[in-house]
Design a protein around this motif. Structure first.
Motif, short mmCIF file in Angstrom:
data_model
loop_
_atom_site.label_atom_id
_atom_site.label_comp_id
_atom_site.label_asym_id
_atom_site.label_seq_id
_atom_site.Cartn_x
_atom_site.Cartn_y
_atom_site.Cartn_z
N ALA A 164 38.29 37.03 68.21
CA ALA A 164 38.13 38.60 67.58
C ALA A 164 39.02 38.86 66.61
O ALA A 164 40.22 38.39 66.42
N PHE A 165 38.62 39.83 65.71
CA PHE A 165 39.41 40.17 64.52
C PHE A 165 40.86 41.10 65.12
O PHE A 165 40.78 41.87 65.65
N VAL A 166 42.04 40.39 64.25
CA VAL A 166 43.09 40.77 64.39
C VAL A 166 43.48 42.11 63.83
O VAL A 166 44.47 42.83 64.24
N GLN A 167 42.76 42.30 62.79
CA GLN A 167 43.12 43.87 62.25
C GLN A 167 42.20 44.96 62.75
O GLN A 167 41.90 46.02 62.19
N ALA A 168 41.63 44.75 64.04
CA ALA A 168 41.11 45.74 64.85
C ALA A 168 41.50 45.70 66.28
O ALA A 168 42.19 44.59 66.56
N PRO A 169 41.30 46.81 66.96
CA PRO A 169 41.91 46.82 68.52
C PRO A 169 41.09 46.06 69.32
O PRO A 169 40.06 45.58 69.08
#
Length: 234
Positions: A134-139
């Protein structure tokens, strides 16, 4: 004369103070670059860092698997941030079985770079389950493989779409998350299943061949009977 000298000295000091440039506030990314204590490897989509020696403390929030804007405290059991949602994962993941975790909403831990105007604003968080990619710059709950509970409205978020679920959370509330994943097949079991399937397929093929052979024999017998009858009439 003494008063005049002190006046001159004070005027010089004021001039020096006025000549100094204003202190520039650093962005979180810039502070990470300058602070040696914050310089550590972070996981990216193409690279993942795994400690050589496991942490004896067990499961906690990962200092590597997080967005650089987030700060850890309390032996990596507390995380804080500002200016938008970011993602952090635990040091251990799950693949099967039933699992449960809890988190407490806090308001007493602020990042060192936070501005004073944000100190009076109530923060919000999302807690849930996400995949390792999962993308860490998104919730959490941003993609179709993540599920999260939003403290602001008490909604459940999945694939960026919120759905009404419960009540909003405030300071001191404890949120629990439960997940169940089906048990994975062991390699030995998978091999046995494949062998059983192959055996069943072979038996089906043998039955089909035997049926087809029996049918051909019947056709040949009927042809022979038909030819013998036609010869008798002749």
């Amino acid at each position: 004369d003494g008063e005049g000298e002190t006046a001159k000295r004070s005027s010089r000091r004021d001039g020096e103070a006025a000549a100094k440039p204003p202190v520039k506030k650093l962005k979180p990314e810039e502070q990470v670059e300058r602070d040696l204590a914050l310089q550590q490897p972070f996981n990216v989509p193409s690279w993942r860092f795994t400690p050589v020696i496991p942490d004896p403390r067990g499961v906690m929030l990962s200092p590597y698997d997080r967005a650089p804007q987030l700060r850890l405290a309390d032996s990596n059991l507390t995380v804080s941030g500002c200016k938008g949602y970011r993602l952090i994962r635990a040091t251990h993941g799950i693949r099967e079985g039933a699992w449960y975790c809890e988190a407490t909403v806090r308001e007493d831990l602020h990042p060192p770079w936070i501005e004073e105007r944000f100190m009076q604003v109530e923060g919000h968080c999302r807690l849930g389950w996400a995949r390792s990619g999962a993308f860490v710059q998104a919730p959490v709950g941003y993609d179709r493989f993540g599920y999260a509970y939003c403290s602001k409205k008490g909604s459940v978020v999945h694939a960026r779409l919120p759905a009404a679920y419960g009540r909003s959370l405030t300071k001191g509330d404890v949120l629990g998350c439960y997940i169940y994943l089906p048990m994975r097949k062991k390699p030995d079991e998978e091999g046995e299943l494949e062998r059983k399937e192959e055996k069943q397929n072979d038996e089906k093929m043998e039955m089909k061949n035997s049926v087809d052979g029996h049918g051909k024999e019947q056709e040949q017998e009927q042809e022979q009977k038909g030819s013998s009858i036609s010869r008798g009439k002749e």
